[in-house]
Design a protein around this motif. Sequence first.
Motif, PDB file in Angstrom:
ATOM      1  N   MET A   1       0.984  -1.253  -0.165  1.00  0.00           N
ATOM      2  CA  MET A   1      -0.003   0.054  -0.023  1.00  0.00           C
ATOM      3  C   MET A   1       0.895   1.183  -0.078  1.00  0.00           C
ATOM      4  N   ARG A   2       0.568   2.222  -0.911  1.00  0.00           N
ATOM      5  CA  ARG A   2       1.361   3.598  -0.812  1.00  0.00           C
ATOM      6  C   ARG A   2       1.047   4.556   0.323  1.00  0.00           C
ATOM      7  N   PRO A   3       2.232   4.505   0.988  1.00  0.00           N
ATOM      8  CA  PRO A   3       1.963   5.572   2.148  1.00  0.00           C
ATOM      9  C   PRO A   3       1.455   7.003   1.781  1.00  0.00           C
ATOM     10  N   HIS A   4       0.326   7.322   2.754  1.00  0.00           N
ATOM     11  CA  HIS A   4      -0.208   8.622   2.425  1.00  0.00           C
ATOM     12  C   HIS A   4       0.345   9.599   3.250  1.00  0.00           C
ATOM     13  N   LEU A   5       0.958  10.854   2.375  1.00  0.00           N
ATOM     14  CA  LEU A   5       1.505  12.103   2.961  1.00  0.00           C
ATOM     15  C   LEU A   5       0.499  13.084   2.831  1.00  0.00           C
ATOM     16  N   ALA A   6       0.345  14.035   4.300  1.00  0.00           N
ATOM     17  CA  ALA A   6      -0.109  15.317   4.087  1.00  0.00           C
ATOM     18  C   ALA A   6       1.203  16.256   4.043  1.00  0.00           C
ATOM     19  N   CYS A  18       7.650  19.091  -4.611  1.00  0.00           N
ATOM     20  CA  CYS A  18       7.844  18.199  -3.634  1.00  0.00           C
ATOM     21  C   CYS A  18       6.621  17.019  -3.962  1.00  0.00           C
ATOM     22  N   ARG A  19       5.465  17.530  -4.190  1.00  0.00           N
ATOM     23  CA  ARG A  19       4.290  16.489  -4.488  1.00  0.00           C
ATOM     24  C   ARG A  19       4.740  15.595  -5.751  1.00  0.00           C
ATOM     25  N   THR A  20       5.177  16.514  -7.102  1.00  0.00           N
ATOM     26  CA  THR A  20       5.386  15.607  -7.940  1.00  0.00           C
ATOM     27  C   THR A  20       6.682  14.466  -7.888  1.00  0.00           C
ATOM     28  N   TYR A  21       7.705  14.845  -7.098  1.00  0.00           N
ATOM     29  CA  TYR A  21       8.837  13.923  -6.842  1.00  0.00           C
ATOM     30  C   TYR A  21       8.294  12.690  -5.954  1.00  0.00           C
ATOM     31  N   LEU A  22       7.414  13.367  -4.961  1.00  0.00           N
ATOM     32  CA  LEU A  22       7.232  12.398  -3.775  1.00  0.00           C
ATOM     33  C   LEU A  22       6.367  11.312  -4.555  1.00  0.00           C
ATOM     34  N   GLU A  23       5.295  11.610  -5.285  1.00  0.00           N
ATOM     35  CA  GLU A  23       4.412  10.709  -6.020  1.00  0.00           C
ATOM     36  C   GLU A  23       5.069   9.852  -7.045  1.00  0.00           C
ATOM     37  N   ARG A  24       6.106  10.137  -7.554  1.00  0.00           N
ATOM     38  CA  ARG A  24       6.940   9.360  -8.710  1.00  0.00           C
ATOM     39  C   ARG A  24       7.702   8.433  -7.776  1.00  0.00           C
ATOM     40  N   GLU A  25       8.069   8.683  -6.475  1.00  0.00           N
ATOM     41  CA  GLU A  25       8.989   7.657  -5.503  1.00  0.00           C
ATOM     42  C   GLU A  25       7.778   6.927  -4.877  1.00  0.00           C
ATOM     43  N   GLY A  26       6.318   6.665  -5.148  1.00  0.00           N
ATOM     44  CA  GLY A  26       5.494   5.743  -4.680  1.00  0.00           C
ATOM     45  C   GLY A  26       4.462   6.339  -3.365  1.00  0.00           C
ATOM     46  N   PHE A  27       4.605   7.506  -3.261  1.00  0.00           N
ATOM     47  CA  PHE A  27       3.693   8.287  -2.172  1.00  0.00           C
ATOM     48  C   PHE A  27       2.520   8.636  -2.773  1.00  0.00           C
ATOM     49  N   THR A  28       1.460   8.517  -2.017  1.00  0.00           N
ATOM     50  CA  THR A  28       0.181   9.381  -2.205  1.00  0.00           C
ATOM     51  C   THR A  28       0.373  10.713  -1.423  1.00  0.00           C
ATOM     52  N   VAL A  29       0.006  11.833  -1.998  1.00  0.00           N
ATOM     53  CA  VAL A  29       0.201  13.129  -1.231  1.00  0.00           C
ATOM     54  C   VAL A  29      -0.970  13.960  -1.272  1.00  0.00           C
ATOM     55  N   THR A  30      -1.443  14.488  -0.257  1.00  0.00           N
ATOM     56  CA  THR A  30      -2.497  15.429  -0.251  1.00  0.00           C
ATOM     57  C   THR A  30      -1.821  16.843   0.396  1.00  0.00           C
ATOM     58  N   SER A 105      17.621  18.732  -0.934  1.00  0.00           N
ATOM     59  CA  SER A 105      17.364  17.766  -2.154  1.00  0.00           C
ATOM     60  C   SER A 105      16.105  17.005  -1.765  1.00  0.00           C
ATOM     61  N   GLN A 106      15.369  16.516  -2.963  1.00  0.00           N
ATOM     62  CA  GLN A 106      14.213  15.677  -2.907  1.00  0.00           C
ATOM     63  C   GLN A 106      14.582  14.485  -2.426  1.00  0.00           C
ATOM     64  N   ARG A 107      15.749  14.040  -2.815  1.00  0.00           N
ATOM     65  CA  ARG A 107      16.316  12.780  -2.485  1.00  0.00           C
ATOM     66  C   ARG A 107      16.344  12.686  -0.990  1.00  0.00           C
ATOM     67  N   GLU A 108      16.908  13.715  -0.408  1.00  0.00           N
ATOM     68  CA  GLU A 108      17.076  13.588   1.177  1.00  0.00           C
ATOM     69  C   GLU A 108      15.653  13.507   1.641  1.00  0.00           C
ATOM     70  N   LEU A 109      14.641  14.217   1.129  1.00  0.00           N
ATOM     71  CA  LEU A 109      13.364  14.203   1.839  1.00  0.00           C
ATOM     72  C   LEU A 109      12.698  12.963   1.708  1.00  0.00           C
ATOM     73  N   VAL A 110      12.810  12.073   0.737  1.00  0.00           N
ATOM     74  CA  VAL A 110      12.495  10.692   0.471  1.00  0.00           C
ATOM     75  C   VAL A 110      12.890  10.030   1.789  1.00  0.00           C
ATOM     76  N   ALA A 111      14.474  10.111   1.677  1.00  0.00           N
ATOM     77  CA  ALA A 111      15.165   9.185   2.621  1.00  0.00           C
ATOM     78  C   ALA A 111      14.673   9.481   4.036  1.00  0.00           C
ATOM     79  N   ARG A 112      14.647  10.941   4.379  1.00  0.00           N
ATOM     80  CA  ARG A 112      14.089  11.075   5.847  1.00  0.00           C
ATOM     81  C   ARG A 112      12.618  10.352   6.160  1.00  0.00           C
ATOM     82  N   ILE A 113      11.727  10.725   5.033  1.00  0.00           N
ATOM     83  CA  ILE A 113      10.448  10.009   5.063  1.00  0.00           C
ATOM     84  C   ILE A 113      10.420   8.541   5.298  1.00  0.00           C
ATOM     85  N   GLY A 114      11.242   7.860   4.726  1.00  0.00           N
ATOM     86  CA  GLY A 114      11.396   6.367   4.998  1.00  0.00           C
ATOM     87  C   GLY A 114      12.153   6.075   6.281  1.00  0.00           C
TER      88      GLY A 114
END
Length: 224
Positions: A1-6, A18-30, A105-114
Motif C-alpha cells: 500500500m502506498r504511504p499517504h502523506l500530508a 515536492c508533490r511531483t517527486y514524492l508521487e513518482r517515488e511511490g507516495f500518495t500526497v495530499t 534535495s528531494q532525495r534527502e526528503l524521501v530518505a528522511r520520510i522512509g
Amino acid sequence: MRPHLALIEDDPDFALMCRTYLEREGFTVTWAMDARAGKAVMHDGGIDLVVLDLGLPDGSGLELLRALRSTSRLPVIVVSGRGDETDRVAGLEIGADDYLVKPFSQRELVARIGAVLRRCRPPELPAVLDVGTLRVDTAARQASGTGVLLNLRPKEYALLEALARSPGRVFSAEQLLELIWGASWQQSATVVEHVYRLRGKLSRLPAPAPRITTVRGYGYRLDP
C-alpha cells in the motif's frame, strides 16, 4: 500500500515540486496550503506522515504541531527555512520526528520520510493472544472462550484485542479512543457503551471467563 502523506506548505511552486517527486517515488500526497486546511487533512484520517512547513499564512506550524501532539502520535517532519538551533530544538521538543532545513534535495526528503516511517512502524505482534480461557485470533479477527465463538462487532473486537494485548494494564478512555477510533476528541461515552456491550458478551462465556474491570478514576483493564 502506498504511504499517504500530508504536505502542509504555503509555497505552491515548492509544494508542486515536492508533490511531483514524492508521487513518482511511490507516495500518495495530499497538499494543504495553510494551517486550517492542514488540520482538516490530518484529522480526516488515513495519513501516514505529515510534512509540515512552519511559515504558514494563517498561523504557526509549531502551534499546529503542538495541537496535533495533544491528541496524536502521527509522524511529522518539519521543513523550514528557519535553520537556527533555537528553531530546530523548539520543533523537536514539541514533537517533530525530524527537522529538515530548506533548501534540501528531494532525495534527502524521501530518505528522511522512509527513515521516520520505519522507526514508527509497530513491531511484529503475536497472531494469537491467550488471556486465561480467552483466545483472540488477530489474523481472523475472532475471539472465543473455551471454544465458544464471540459474535463481536468490529469496534467491540478492536476493544477486546487492545485490552488483551496488555492484560492487567489499565487503559484510560482517552487512550482507548486514540487506539481504536484514532481520535481522543470523541466522547468517552463511546468507550463506556462499547465496554458495556463487550462485558455482556464475555459474561455469556463458560466460566471461568475473563472480565473487564473498571478502575475508578483511571479506566479499564482485562483480567483473566
